[in-house]
Scaffold this active site. Structure first.
Site, PDB file in Angstrom:
ATOM      1  N   HIS A   1      16.201   1.569  57.953  1.00 13.29           N
ATOM      2  CA  HIS A   1      14.978   1.680  57.536  1.00 13.29           C
ATOM      3  C   HIS A   1      14.656   0.670  56.581  1.00 13.29           C
ATOM      4  O   HIS A   1      15.701   0.201  55.919  1.00 13.29           O
ATOM      5  CB  HIS A   1      14.334   3.004  57.085  1.00 13.29           C
ATOM      6  CG  HIS A   1      15.069   3.235  55.669  1.00 13.29           C
ATOM      7  ND1 HIS A   1      14.158   3.730  54.766  1.00 13.29           N
ATOM      8  CD2 HIS A   1      16.362   3.869  55.415  1.00 13.29           C
ATOM      9  CE1 HIS A   1      15.176   3.922  53.728  1.00 13.29           C
ATOM     10  NE2 HIS A   1      16.390   4.058  54.006  1.00 13.29           N
TER      11      HIS A   1
ATOM     12  N   CYS B   1       8.459  -0.811  56.720  1.00  8.67           N
ATOM     13  CA  CYS B   1       9.169   0.093  57.673  1.00  8.67           C
ATOM     14  C   CYS B   1       8.545   0.141  59.073  1.00  8.67           C
ATOM     15  O   CYS B   1       9.379   0.287  59.884  1.00  8.67           O
ATOM     16  CB  CYS B   1       9.168   1.492  56.944  1.00  8.67           C
ATOM     17  SG  CYS B   1       7.522   2.099  56.893  1.00  8.67           S
TER      18      CYS B   1
ATOM     19  N   HIS C   1       6.633   7.016  56.118  1.00 11.04           N
ATOM     20  CA  HIS C   1       7.751   5.963  56.092  1.00 11.04           C
ATOM     21  C   HIS C   1       8.371   6.502  57.343  1.00 11.04           C
ATOM     22  O   HIS C   1       8.375   7.532  57.814  1.00 11.04           O
ATOM     23  CB  HIS C   1       8.681   6.311  55.033  1.00 11.04           C
ATOM     24  CG  HIS C   1       9.635   5.479  54.733  1.00 11.04           C
ATOM     25  ND1 HIS C   1       9.673   4.175  54.642  1.00 11.04           N
ATOM     26  CD2 HIS C   1      11.144   5.846  54.919  1.00 11.04           C
ATOM     27  CE1 HIS C   1      10.851   3.436  54.744  1.00 11.04           C
ATOM     28  NE2 HIS C   1      11.730   4.479  54.853  1.00 11.04           N
TER      29      HIS C   1
END
Length: 120
Positions: free
Chosen positions: A89, A24, A77
């Site tokens: 993402h 990510c 994240h």
């Protein structure tokens, strides 16, 4: 647009290259470097300290970094907001870069804020 063009790229732990895959934070790093020539920190935690805080979801702008707690231990994240309540993402091991909605229950429950690293 650059971020959307990478949808489908495989996930790769510690990855930051479209030829081999992304995690990510590597995805965010790559998009900012390639599209804007900007260097961002490598880790999600460091990216969460970059730029300035976006206080409300209604204030999000394209390119803002959106952060989530996916493991119950704080921010873990990051994705890129692309407008209309959606973000791009690199989700997890075995996955691929994808487009999701912030309004999805999973993401809504884990959302922890946003940062703006470009703009006024």
């Amino acid at each position: 647009m650059h971020a959307l063009g990478l949808v489908g790229t495989p996930y790769r732990r510690a990855g930051a290259d479209p030829a081999t895959g992304f995690d990510c934070s590597g995805f965010v790093l790559h998009v900012y470097r390639s599209a804007l020539g900007l260097s961002l920190p490598r880790t999600t935690a460091a990216q969460a300290d970059s730029g300035r805080r976006v206080r409300r979801l209604a204030d999000l702008e394209t390119g803002d970094l959106v952060f989530f707690d996916t493991g119950g231990r704080g921010i873990s994240h990051v994705g890129l907001y692309v407008g209309e309540g959606r973000f791009v993402h690199a989700p997890n091991h075995g996955g691929r870069v994808r487009l999701d909605a912030l309004a999805d229950r999973y993401w809504q429950q884990r959302y922890r804020g946003a940062r703006r690293v470009v703009g006024p």
